[in-house]
Every structure is written in C-alpha cells, then in structure tokens.
Design a protein around this motif. Structure first.
Motif, PDB file in Angstrom:
ATOM      1  N   LEU A 188       0.815  -1.209   0.000  1.00 52.89           N
ATOM      2  CA  LEU A 188       0.000   0.000   0.000  1.00 52.89           C
ATOM      3  C   LEU A 188       0.854   1.267   0.000  1.00 52.89           C
ATOM      4  N   LYS A 189       2.085   1.166   0.486  1.00 50.29           N
ATOM      5  CA  LYS A 189       2.977   2.320   0.504  1.00 50.29           C
ATOM      6  C   LYS A 189       3.192   2.865  -0.903  1.00 50.29           C
ATOM      7  N   THR A 190       3.213   1.956  -1.897  1.00 50.66           N
ATOM      8  CA  THR A 190       3.423   2.382  -3.277  1.00 50.66           C
ATOM      9  C   THR A 190       2.197   3.097  -3.843  1.00 50.66           C
ATOM     10  N   LEU A 191       1.040   2.882  -3.216  1.00 51.43           N
ATOM     11  CA  LEU A 191      -0.195   3.502  -3.701  1.00 51.43           C
ATOM     12  C   LEU A 191      -0.527   4.810  -2.986  1.00 51.43           C
ATOM     13  N   GLU A 192       0.091   5.042  -1.845  1.00 54.80           N
ATOM     14  CA  GLU A 192      -0.303   6.186  -1.023  1.00 54.80           C
ATOM     15  C   GLU A 192      -0.167   7.515  -1.763  1.00 54.80           C
ATOM     16  N   ASN A 193       0.979   7.738  -2.424  1.00 51.75           N
ATOM     17  CA  ASN A 193       1.175   9.006  -3.137  1.00 51.75           C
ATOM     18  C   ASN A 193       0.186   9.152  -4.281  1.00 51.75           C
ATOM     19  N   VAL A 194      -0.101   8.028  -4.958  1.00 51.13           N
ATOM     20  CA  VAL A 194      -1.055   8.061  -6.066  1.00 51.13           C
ATOM     21  C   VAL A 194      -2.445   8.432  -5.573  1.00 51.13           C
ATOM     22  N   VAL A 195      -2.898   7.749  -4.519  1.00 52.11           N
ATOM     23  CA  VAL A 195      -4.237   8.008  -3.975  1.00 52.11           C
ATOM     24  C   VAL A 195      -4.327   9.427  -3.429  1.00 52.11           C
ATOM     25  N   SER A 196      -3.302   9.855  -2.708  1.00 55.95           N
ATOM     26  CA  SER A 196      -3.290  11.211  -2.154  1.00 55.95           C
ATOM     27  C   SER A 196      -3.387  12.256  -3.259  1.00 55.95           C
ATOM     28  N   GLY A 197      -2.639  12.040  -4.340  1.00 59.33           N
ATOM     29  CA  GLY A 197      -2.670  12.985  -5.453  1.00 59.33           C
ATOM     30  C   GLY A 197      -4.023  13.030  -6.139  1.00 59.33           C
ATOM     31  N   LEU A 198      -4.637  11.854  -6.336  1.00 61.92           N
ATOM     32  CA  LEU A 198      -5.948  11.800  -6.982  1.00 61.92           C
ATOM     33  C   LEU A 198      -7.019  12.460  -6.125  1.00 61.92           C
ATOM     34  N   VAL A 199      -6.957  12.247  -4.813  1.00 58.02           N
ATOM     35  CA  VAL A 199      -7.919  12.878  -3.901  1.00 58.02           C
ATOM     36  C   VAL A 199      -7.787  14.394  -3.953  1.00 58.02           C
ATOM     37  N   SER A 200      -6.552  14.895  -3.866  1.00 60.98           N
ATOM     38  CA  SER A 200      -6.326  16.345  -3.887  1.00 60.98           C
ATOM     39  C   SER A 200      -6.772  16.956  -5.206  1.00 60.98           C
ATOM     40  N   VAL A 228     -17.164   8.213  -8.312  1.00 61.11           N
ATOM     41  CA  VAL A 228     -16.717   7.497  -9.509  1.00 61.11           C
ATOM     42  C   VAL A 228     -15.320   7.953  -9.904  1.00 61.11           C
ATOM     43  N   GLU A 229     -15.086   9.258  -9.870  1.00 61.41           N
ATOM     44  CA  GLU A 229     -13.813   9.824 -10.319  1.00 61.41           C
ATOM     45  C   GLU A 229     -12.628   9.229  -9.569  1.00 61.41           C
ATOM     46  N   ILE A 230     -12.697   9.229  -8.250  1.00 56.34           N
ATOM     47  CA  ILE A 230     -11.574   8.726  -7.451  1.00 56.34           C
ATOM     48  C   ILE A 230     -11.430   7.221  -7.599  1.00 56.34           C
ATOM     49  N   THR A 231     -12.529   6.511  -7.471  1.00 56.49           N
ATOM     50  CA  THR A 231     -12.470   5.047  -7.469  1.00 56.49           C
ATOM     51  C   THR A 231     -11.929   4.497  -8.778  1.00 56.49           C
ATOM     52  N   ILE A 232     -12.418   5.008  -9.885  1.00 58.21           N
ATOM     53  CA  ILE A 232     -12.039   4.422 -11.169  1.00 58.21           C
ATOM     54  C   ILE A 232     -10.604   4.780 -11.532  1.00 58.21           C
ATOM     55  N   LYS A 233     -10.124   5.941 -11.114  1.00 58.43           N
ATOM     56  CA  LYS A 233      -8.736   6.315 -11.415  1.00 58.43           C
ATOM     57  C   LYS A 233      -7.747   5.500 -10.581  1.00 58.43           C
ATOM     58  N   VAL A 234      -8.109   5.194  -9.347  1.00 58.73           N
ATOM     59  CA  VAL A 234      -7.259   4.319  -8.538  1.00 58.73           C
ATOM     60  C   VAL A 234      -7.240   2.912  -9.139  1.00 58.73           C
ATOM     61  N   LEU A 235      -8.398   2.446  -9.593  1.00 58.13           N
ATOM     62  CA  LEU A 235      -8.460   1.130 -10.229  1.00 58.13           C
ATOM     63  C   LEU A 235      -7.592   1.070 -11.482  1.00 58.13           C
ATOM     64  N   THR A 250     -17.222  -1.216  -3.662  1.00 60.08           N
ATOM     65  CA  THR A 250     -17.040  -0.935  -2.235  1.00 60.08           C
ATOM     66  C   THR A 250     -16.691   0.522  -1.984  1.00 60.08           C
ATOM     67  N   THR A 251     -15.670   1.026  -2.668  1.00 61.29           N
ATOM     68  CA  THR A 251     -15.216   2.389  -2.408  1.00 61.29           C
ATOM     69  C   THR A 251     -16.195   3.420  -2.955  1.00 61.29           C
ATOM     70  N   PHE A 253      -9.330  10.214   1.619  1.00 62.61           N
ATOM     71  CA  PHE A 253     -10.356  11.172   1.211  1.00 62.61           C
ATOM     72  C   PHE A 253     -10.905  11.941   2.402  1.00 62.61           C
ATOM     73  N   TRP A 254     -11.317  11.225   3.449  1.00 62.63           N
ATOM     74  CA  TRP A 254     -11.950  11.923   4.571  1.00 62.63           C
ATOM     75  C   TRP A 254     -10.942  12.676   5.422  1.00 62.63           C
ATOM     76  N   ALA A 255      -9.698  12.239   5.436  1.00 69.70           N
ATOM     77  CA  ALA A 255      -8.656  13.014   6.123  1.00 69.70           C
ATOM     78  C   ALA A 255      -8.460  14.361   5.414  1.00 69.70           C
ATOM     79  N   GLU A 256      -8.493  14.341   4.074  1.00 68.14           N
ATOM     80  CA  GLU A 256      -8.330  15.582   3.316  1.00 68.14           C
ATOM     81  C   GLU A 256      -9.554  16.481   3.444  1.00 68.14           C
ATOM     82  N   MET A 257     -10.749  15.897   3.480  1.00 66.07           N
ATOM     83  CA  MET A 257     -11.961  16.693   3.715  1.00 66.07           C
ATOM     84  C   MET A 257     -11.889  17.384   5.075  1.00 66.07           C
ATOM     85  N   ALA A 258     -11.425  16.661   6.085  1.00 71.16           N
ATOM     86  CA  ALA A 258     -11.301  17.241   7.419  1.00 71.16           C
ATOM     87  C   ALA A 258     -10.228  18.330   7.442  1.00 71.16           C
TER      88      ALA A 258
END
Length: 415
Positions: free
Chosen positions: A121-133, A153-160, A256-257, A376-381
C-alpha cells in the motif's frame, strides 16, 4: 416510484406472512426498506426460504453468526455454483477465483494478493493522495454538482486504473465496463438488450487481452494485470480465466469504495455531531471509515450453493439449493453489534462487521478500499469541507449492489 408504491411495499414487509417475503426484490433496496425487512426476518425466521422470485427459489441467511458459520465451511457451502443470487452461465473450463473453493481458490488468489498487502500500500499512497487532492481541487464551492460522478466514480475508477495498469486516459472505459458487469442481465431480458450487453462485454475483453499481451514478461511493473500474466500461481490460467478474474477485480474494486464515498457524505450530513467529532480527532480516522463501510454495506449479499443435503439450524437445505448470505442484514444484527442503527465514528469494535465478507473469500481489496476512504476523509477534514445534499439520492435498483447512481450536493466550508 410513487409514494403509494413505497407505502404498499412497506406495509407488505410489515404484515405479510413471513413465507411471502422476497428479500431479493430490488425495490426493497431502492426504497431503503431492507432494514425493516431484515429486522423482521432476523427475529421471526433467520433462515428463510423464498420459494418464488425472479432468480428462482433460495435460502436467506440473515444473522451474523450464521453467515460466519457458512462462510467458514466451503466443503459444504460452495462458491462454485456462483457468487450472487443471479445464475450466470459458466464455462466448465474457465472460472474466476470467486467461483472456486479452497485449495484451488487460494492458489489463484495468491497471484494478486501482493497488490493488496499492507506493505504494498505504501506504493499507492502518493497516487491516492494525489488523486484525492486533484479531485477536491476541481470541485466548486457553494455550487450544485453530482457527488457520485464528480467524486465517488472519479476517485475510485482512477485508482483502479493504476492498480490494473490501465492508462488514466482509458479510465472512463473501466467505469463503463465496471457498471456493465454490475448490471448482470436479469431474467426475461430482451434479446436485443442481451446482444448489446454481450457486445460491450466483448469490447472489454478485447481491450484487456491486448493489455495482458503487453504485460507478458513485464515483471518490473507492479500492477494486477502484470501479476496475473506473469506469476507462478496463475501461469496455468487460460485467457478466458484471466479475463474473468480481471473483470471480477474491476467490479469488486469499484463497488465498495464508490458507494461508501457517497454513503459517507450522507451519513456525516445526517449526523453532524459525529462529523464534528471525526474532523476534530485524527485518531478516529480508522474507526470512522470502518463505520462508514459497515453502515453502507455496499455489497448487499454473496451466495453459496449447498453441496449436499444438510440440516442447518432445523431447516432442511437440499443439495444444489442457493444459500444467500445477506451482509446488509448481518451488519445490523442487534445480537452482534450494539445499537447498529446508530452511526458512531468512535465505535469500539469498529471492525466487527461483514461488509468485506468472511472466510476464504474475504474481500481481497479491503486494505485498498480503506486506504482510499481514509485519504479522502482526512483531506476533507483538513480542508474543513462539508457536504450539503440538495435532495434525496437516486439509488441503484439492485439486490446485489447497495448503492447510488446520483446525489446532488453543494460543497461548503466549515472555516
């Protein structure tokens, strides 16, 4: 649907003879009446037989402990007959890991397990963080938009797309094909509709087979397609089987997501005290996200098939009978979860739910789904943003996917 049809259905679920209840009726989920229906079934008939439905006769298992018992006994309750209530024609030579039992299931599953491991998951963290932002940066403040299409849809499908090794420019294709796989042809579908369905599915297959061919020998790439075509565990899989496994992972990773992201927006608006507590305390990120997934339960059920006659808690289940495990009921089981009807972000036993299933077929993408929702919710907060809905959500009319097709909202600042 009209208010009258809602009222009629509600009254039926409350007063009809228990053997006349059909837990697979998609209108029950469209109208959000499944909590009422399953509360009655858990109390009056937790192992319930429905003799007549669009999907044929089937058993419903509605209590948490009973579902855990069945999922832990694949020797008796098999996945080989199908994993949803729908009977999908299966090839005798090509199956996905979702329609396999141990030990065969374990071998194929291990081919892609590394992608979902905690270390990976460490390899995905930067990708997910960037997509969320990027997604949040592109949303308007104080203007209406559809949360499902612009966020979930936007976040989920881009991570996939990243996970599968698909170029981001093609992520919209994945969305179309994932939605296609989720809308399994229903009994009585028109011939023309079926032809269009299978034609689009064939387009998906051609694309994924081309992608697989490009990944052969690319062990330097860290994605699911590369793992499936190059790993020792999946080396014996045919092209049909590789396609089916990718399609299943695409479907599972989307549902799920995607629907939990929408559910979370609704739940926080409906429970502003819980949102305030969650936003103020970063230590609640894990329990809060887990509670969102429990409260939503985006995959309503999974199915098993009895391999032999069995007496299950006084009920005679026959060989070949469908046995449907209703996660959406188990996650509101009063005997297992304290005040399940409440949305509680600091719930002590927050992992005690079945939204990811149980046993050998427990969701392989659990950690990835949690990662996306946490970021996502950490960034919303952090941005102090909240969602104000502009009307009720448009729900998916399905007894398989418990989710949303549209939710009009405004994004507002709490600062």
């Amino acid at each position: 649907m009209t208010n009258a049809s809602y009222g009629d259905l509600r009254e039926k679920l409350q007063t009809a003879p228990i053997d006349g209840i059909n837990p697979s009726d998609p209108l029950v989920y469209y109208h959000q009446l499944y909590d009422l229906m399953f509360a009655r079934l858990r109390c009056e008939c937790p192992v319930h037989y429905c003799a007549h439905s669009d999907f044929g006769p089937f058993w419903s298992i509605t209590r948490y402990k009973d579902i855990v018992e069945i999922e832990g006994n694949p020797e008796l309750f098999s996945s080989t007959g199908g994993f949803t209530i729908v009977d999908i024609p299966q090839s005798p030579t090509a199956r996905s890991f979702m329609t396999m039992d141990p030990p065969e299931h374990r071998v194929v599953r291990q081919a892609v397990t590394p992608m979902a491991s905690l270390n990976s998951l460490k390899t995905l963290e930067n990708v997910v963080s960037g997509l969320v932002s990027e997604t949040l940066d592109n949303l308007p403040l104080n203007q209406p938009f559809d949360w499902v299409s612009r966020v979930s849809v936007e976040i989920t499908i881009k991570v996939l797309a990243v996970m599968l090794g698909v170029p981001q420019d093609d992520s919209s294709k994945l969305q179309k094909w994932s939605d296609l796989a989720a809308t399994i042809p229903q009994p009585g579908a028109k011939v023309g509709d079926l032809q269009a369905y299978y034609q689009e599915l064939q387009e998906c297959r051609i694309y994924l087979e081309r992608l697989c061919a490009e990944m052969v020998g690319r062990t330097d790439l860290f994605n699911i397609v590369s793992m499936l075509v190059n790993s020792q565990q999946s080396r014996s899989l045919s092209k049909d089987e590789i396609f089916l496994n990718i399609l299943i992972l695409l479907l599972a990773g989307n549902d799920t997501t995607r629907h939990s992201l929408t559910g979370g927006a609704l739940f926080f608006e409906q429970n502003p005290d819980q949102r305030a507590m969650f936003y103020a305390n970063p230590d609640l990120l894990g329990s809060g996200v887990s509670e969102i997934i429990r409260y939503q339960t985006p995959v309503a059920h999974m199915r098993r098939t009895a391999k032999s006659d069995v007496d299950f808690h006084g009920h005679s289940i026959k060989k070949g009978d469908k046995v449907v495990l209703w996660y959406v009921s188990a996650n509101w089981d009063e005997d297992e979860i304290e005040t399940p009807e409440r949305f509680i972000v600091n719930r002590k036993q927050h992992d005690h739910h079945l939204a990811f299933g149980h046993g050998p077929h427990r969701c392989i993408g659990k950690n990835i789904a949690l990662l996306e929702l946490k970021f996502f919710w950490a960034e919303m907060a952090r941005r102090k943003l909240t969602v104000r809905t502009l009307g009720p959500p448009e729900r998916v009319k399905s007894c398989i996917v418990n989710g949303y097709s549209s939710l009009m909202v405004q994004l507002e600042s709490l600062a």
